[in-house]
Scaffold this motif. Structure first.
Motif, PDB file in Angstrom:
ATOM      1  N   ARG A   3       4.344 -60.045 -34.364  1.00  0.00           N
ATOM      2  CA  ARG A   3       4.044 -58.721 -33.909  1.00  0.00           C
ATOM      3  C   ARG A   3       2.756 -58.218 -34.520  1.00  0.00           C
ATOM      4  NH1 ARG A   3       9.689 -57.752 -34.157  1.00  0.00           N
ATOM      5  NH2 ARG A   3       9.461 -56.369 -36.044  1.00  0.00           N
ATOM      6  N   SER A   4       2.054 -57.489 -34.012  1.00  0.00           N
ATOM      7  CA  SER A   4       1.316 -56.670 -34.471  1.00  0.00           C
ATOM      8  C   SER A   4       1.417 -55.375 -35.370  1.00  0.00           C
ATOM      9  CB  SER A   4      -0.069 -56.310 -33.506  1.00  0.00           C
ATOM     10  OG  SER A   4       0.470 -54.959 -32.803  1.00  0.00           O
ATOM     11  N   HIS A   5       0.503 -54.951 -36.156  1.00  0.00           N
ATOM     12  CA  HIS A   5       1.171 -53.786 -37.070  1.00  0.00           C
ATOM     13  C   HIS A   5       1.244 -52.634 -35.886  1.00  0.00           C
ATOM     14  CE1 HIS A   5       0.916 -51.073 -40.253  1.00  0.00           C
ATOM     15  NE2 HIS A   5      -0.012 -50.107 -39.824  1.00  0.00           N
ATOM     16  N   ARG A   6       0.339 -52.365 -35.159  1.00  0.00           N
ATOM     17  CA  ARG A   6       0.758 -51.424 -34.210  1.00  0.00           C
ATOM     18  C   ARG A   6       2.044 -51.507 -33.509  1.00  0.00           C
ATOM     19  NH1 ARG A   6      -3.903 -51.398 -31.379  1.00  0.00           N
ATOM     20  NH2 ARG A   6      -2.892 -52.440 -29.901  1.00  0.00           N
ATOM     21  N   GLN A   7       2.409 -52.651 -32.904  1.00  0.00           N
ATOM     22  CA  GLN A   7       3.676 -52.797 -32.373  1.00  0.00           C
ATOM     23  C   GLN A   7       4.843 -52.490 -33.400  1.00  0.00           C
ATOM     24  OE1 GLN A   7       2.815 -56.841 -31.190  1.00  0.00           O
ATOM     25  NE2 GLN A   7       2.758 -56.193 -28.923  1.00  0.00           N
ATOM     26  N   ASP A   8       4.744 -53.198 -34.454  1.00  0.00           N
ATOM     27  CA  ASP A   8       5.863 -52.539 -35.589  1.00  0.00           C
ATOM     28  C   ASP A   8       5.725 -50.907 -35.782  1.00  0.00           C
ATOM     29  OD1 ASP A   8       6.484 -54.946 -36.280  1.00  0.00           O
ATOM     30  OD2 ASP A   8       5.215 -55.243 -38.109  1.00  0.00           O
TER      31      ASP A   8
END
Length: 261
Positions: A3-8
């Motif tokens: 997952r990307s940082h934004r998704q987290d």
């Protein structure tokens, strides 16, 4: 796929809010609706979120509300942190507790303590204290009841509590990093900032898992935290806490005020 940082951050926000509109997420993260939809498509494919018309929610069993689920997450660590916190609180103190699940564990610990005055915005905590024997004086502010976690909210809630100067303000946050403490809910951020300024001592209860999470809104710096109670803090954070003000669950607890000689 990782997952990307934004998704987290999206997942953490949904944990705090329960659900959100696509347009809201796009504004919060300063990206286009289409970018958010691509993020959500990936999260949905992994079974982490459920999309509905114009919005998204976390995937979870319908029989278990979000607050009840959070109570069961890292329960052993939260119980240990609550016990360590209770041992730090002196006899006859006045406490202000936030609405966190860790504070619920602390409330259970306090049912075995001598009478105190306890303020809280959580009806859940008030019920725990009352059911545990009712020896404490419990004070609740007015406000609008948030059904999801039985929290009293609103400007009037903060205004009322700002009239008190408790011995301790005990709180938790969604995430912590070297830059400080973060959260997602605007009311809770405003509430915590106001109460930090009012209390003689601010205690932050935080399990180790939160140090790897991300938050959206800065709550406070580590210099605003008088005591950090945790089951493990990263070195870059531990070094920002004054010596003696980092309480670890594995360390021996100091004696209660009534036990000191």
């Amino acid at each position: 796929m990782a997952r990307s940082h934004r998704q987290d951050q999206i997942l953490a926000l949904l944990k705090a809010r329960g659900k959100a509109a696509i347009t809201f997420l796009a504004e919060e993260f300063d990206v286009s609706d289409e970018t958010i939809r691509r993020d959500l498509k990936s999260l949905s494919g992994d079974g982490l979120v459920e999309k509905f018309h114009g919005g998204v929610r976390l995937s979870m069993p319908r029989s278990e509300p979000p607050f009840e689920r959070r109570l069961s997450e890292n329960a052993a660590a939260k119980a240990a942190i609550a016990a360590r916190t209770a041992s730090h609180i002196r006899e006859g103190a006045t406490l202000l507790l936030d609405n966190s699940t860790t504070a619920c564990f602390l409330a259970r610990e306090l049912t075995r303590r001598e009478p105190m005055t306890i303020l809280t915005i959580s009806l859940e905590i008030a019920q725990i204290l009352n059911a545990g024997g009712g020896q404490h004086r419990v004070i609740l502010p007015g406000g609008e009841l948030r059904k999801a976690d039985r929290t009293l909210t609103g400007a009037g809630t903060i205004s009322y509590l700002s009239g008190f100067s408790p011995s301790y303000f005990v709180m938790s946050v969604v995430a912590g990093s070297a830059r400080g403490c973060q959260d997602f809910d605007l009311f809770e951020v405003e509430f915590k900032r106001a109460m930090i300024a009012r209390a003689d001592e601010t205690i932050l209860m935080m399990d180790h898992g939160k140090f790897s999470k991300s938050g959206l809104i800065h709550v406070c710096d580590w210099s605003d935290v008088d005591v950090l109670v945790t089951d493990g803090a990263p070195p870059e954070i531990a070094e920002q806490i004054d010596h003696g003000h980092l309480l670890l669950t594995g360390d021996p607890a100091e004696p209660l005020a009534g036990d000191r000689t």
